[in-house]
Structure formats: structure tokens, C-alpha cells
Design an enzyme around this catalytic site. Structure first.
Site, PDB file in Angstrom:
ATOM      1  N   ASN A  18       0.826  -1.152   0.147  1.00 15.79           N
ATOM      2  CA  ASN A  18       0.073  -0.051   0.035  1.00 15.79           C
ATOM      3  C   ASN A  18       0.813   1.245   0.147  1.00 15.79           C
ATOM      4  O   ASN A  18       1.901   1.205   0.547  1.00 15.79           O
ATOM      5  CB  ASN A  18      -1.084   0.031   1.384  1.00 15.79           C
ATOM      6  CG  ASN A  18      -0.286  -0.379   2.474  1.00 15.79           C
ATOM      7  OD1 ASN A  18       0.584  -0.953   2.670  1.00 15.79           O
ATOM      8  ND2 ASN A  18      -1.158   0.372   3.405  1.00 15.79           N
ATOM      9  N   GLU A  65      -2.989  -4.789  -3.162  1.00 15.28           N
ATOM     10  CA  GLU A  65      -3.409  -5.287  -3.971  1.00 15.28           C
ATOM     11  C   GLU A  65      -3.551  -4.933  -5.374  1.00 15.28           C
ATOM     12  O   GLU A  65      -3.072  -5.449  -6.428  1.00 15.28           O
ATOM     13  CB  GLU A  65      -5.080  -6.040  -3.680  1.00 15.28           C
ATOM     14  CG  GLU A  65      -4.989  -6.919  -2.464  1.00 15.28           C
ATOM     15  CD  GLU A  65      -4.985  -6.045  -1.275  1.00 15.28           C
ATOM     16  OE1 GLU A  65      -4.577  -4.845  -1.093  1.00 15.28           O
ATOM     17  OE2 GLU A  65      -5.715  -6.611  -0.208  1.00 15.28           O
TER      18      GLU A  65
HETATM   19  N1  THU Z   1      -5.219  -1.559   2.347  1.00 17.47           N
HETATM   20  C1  THU Z   1      -4.777  -2.206   1.424  1.00 17.47           C
HETATM   21  O1  THU Z   1      -3.446  -2.448   1.046  1.00 17.47           O
HETATM   22  N2  THU Z   1      -5.482  -3.203   1.015  1.00 17.47           N
HETATM   23  C2  THU Z   1      -6.560  -3.557   1.428  1.00 17.47           C
HETATM   24  O2  THU Z   1      -7.381  -4.438   0.750  1.00 17.47           O
HETATM   25  C3  THU Z   1      -7.485  -2.631   2.386  1.00 17.47           C
HETATM   26  C4  THU Z   1      -6.447  -1.618   3.135  1.00 17.47           C
HETATM   27  C5  THU Z   1      -4.506  -0.455   2.825  1.00 17.47           C
HETATM   28  C6  THU Z   1      -4.856   0.983   2.806  1.00 17.47           C
HETATM   29  C7  THU Z   1      -4.402   1.853   3.693  1.00 17.47           C
HETATM   30  O3  THU Z   1      -3.159   2.277   3.030  1.00 17.47           O
HETATM   31  C8  THU Z   1      -4.193   0.868   4.827  1.00 17.47           C
HETATM   32  O4  THU Z   1      -4.443  -0.490   4.229  1.00 17.47           O
HETATM   33  C9  THU Z   1      -5.083   1.105   5.861  1.00 17.47           C
HETATM   34  O5  THU Z   1      -6.687   1.177   5.368  1.00 17.47           O
END
Ligand code: THU
Length: 157
Positions: free
Chosen positions: A61, A74
Site C-alpha cells: 500500500n 493488491e
Molecule cells: N489496504 C490495503 O492495502 N489493502 C486492502 O485491501 C485494504 C486496505 C491499505 C490501505 C491503507 O493504506 C491501509 O491499508 C489502511 O486502510
């Protein structure tokens, strides 16, 4: 009237029950959490995608001060795969997270709705089910496909 059941079969296993190939993908997903840029949530997510050319691509992320400009692990992984290996098909996906306490999450984390929709498109392009492994420190959930994570999804083709 008829009723339609939606069933998803999830297997829950310990790491010791994974095949060497599965372990390699899960290790890549855990490792990918280190690439997270998450100064706002302090929640680091890593995704690893195995392609049919043998390559494993990863993503993490990436947050942004303008919150909605950031992206999830993802989608960073699947868009990287699509951009760099446009001919390759996805064969498996693994998703891991390290929580605000800097520890691996105890229980598996699942992708958000937008990521499910994005991953589904690559599964459709692959033309076959792509197993999804959701990782927690204690156990690994495996779903048979992205579709099983998102029943009745919108698909255009
Ligand atoms: N996040 C992801 O990387 N994948 C997901 O499917 C849900 C949430 C990240 C977004 C944000 O940077 C952090 O997790 C907290 O929500």
C-alpha cells in the site's frame, strides 16, 4: 420463487501445511509489507501474485497526504503485473499485513471491495480460477478464486 445460495469454501491451514510453492508466495507477500508507505494508517499490507511465466510480482500500500490518491497493496501489485507482464496470466495471489503494533496480523486480512473488483478482472483475463491466500500469523485461508471473494460481481465481459 427460488432461493440461490452463495457458497465459498475456505480452507484454513498452518504454514507447515503449505506446499513449498505456496510458502514461497506467502513469504513474498510478508516481505512485500516492508515496501508499504503507510505514515497515516501505520498499517502495512503486502500482496504477491504468481504469474504463469514463473515470476512473482509484489505490491504494497502507498498512502498519500491526499488520502484518496493512495492505493492498496493488491492494486499496486496487480497493476504492476498488468503493466510489466501484459501477456502473463495470474496463477495465485497472497495477501499479508503488519498491524499498527508492527506485528504480523494474527488473523488473515481480506482485500477491500475495490481491490476485489480489480483482481477479478485479471482472473477473468487469465481464463481460470486464481486461488487467493489470506495470511495471518496463526493461519492461512485459501479461497479457490477471486470470484469466490466477490459473488455477483460486476463484469463487462
Ligand atoms: N489496504 C490495503 O492495502 N489493502 C486492502 O485491501 C485494504 C486496505 C491499505 C490501505 C491503507 O493504506 C491501509 O491499508 C489502511 O486502510
Amino acid at each position: 420463487m427460488k432461493e440461490i445460495d452463495i457458497l465459498t469454501k475456505i480452507t484454513a491451514r498452518g504454514y507447515d501445511e503449505l506446499s513449498p510453492e505456496e510458502r514461497e508466495l506467502t513469504d513474498a507477500a510478508w516481505n512485500a509489507t516492508k515496501g508499504a508507505y503507510a505514515p497515516y494508517s501505520n498499517f502495512s499490507v503486502g500482496a504477491a501474485i504468481r504469474l504463469d511465466n514463473g515470476v512473482i510480482v509484489t505490491g504494497a500500500n502507498q498512502e498519500n497526504a491526499a488520502f484518496s490518491s493512495g492505493t492498496c497493496a493488491e492494486r499496486s501489485a496487480c497493476f504492476y503485473a498488468g503493466a510489466n507482464y501484459p501477456q502473463a496470466k495470474f496463477t495465485a495471489i497472497a495477501i499479508a499485513a503488519v498491524g499498527t503494533d508492527k506485528k504480523r496480523v494474527p488473523n488473515p486480512v481480506a482485500p477491500c471491495g475495490a481491490c476485489r473488483q480489480a483482481l477479478l478482472e485479471y482472473e477473468t483475463l487469465a481464463g481460470h480460477n486464481v486461488p487467493v491466500m489470506l495470511l495471518g500469523e496463526n493461519e492461512v485461508y485459501t479461497l479457490p478464486s477471486v470470484k469466490s471473494l466477490m459473488p455477483l460481481a460486476f463484469t463487462e465481459f
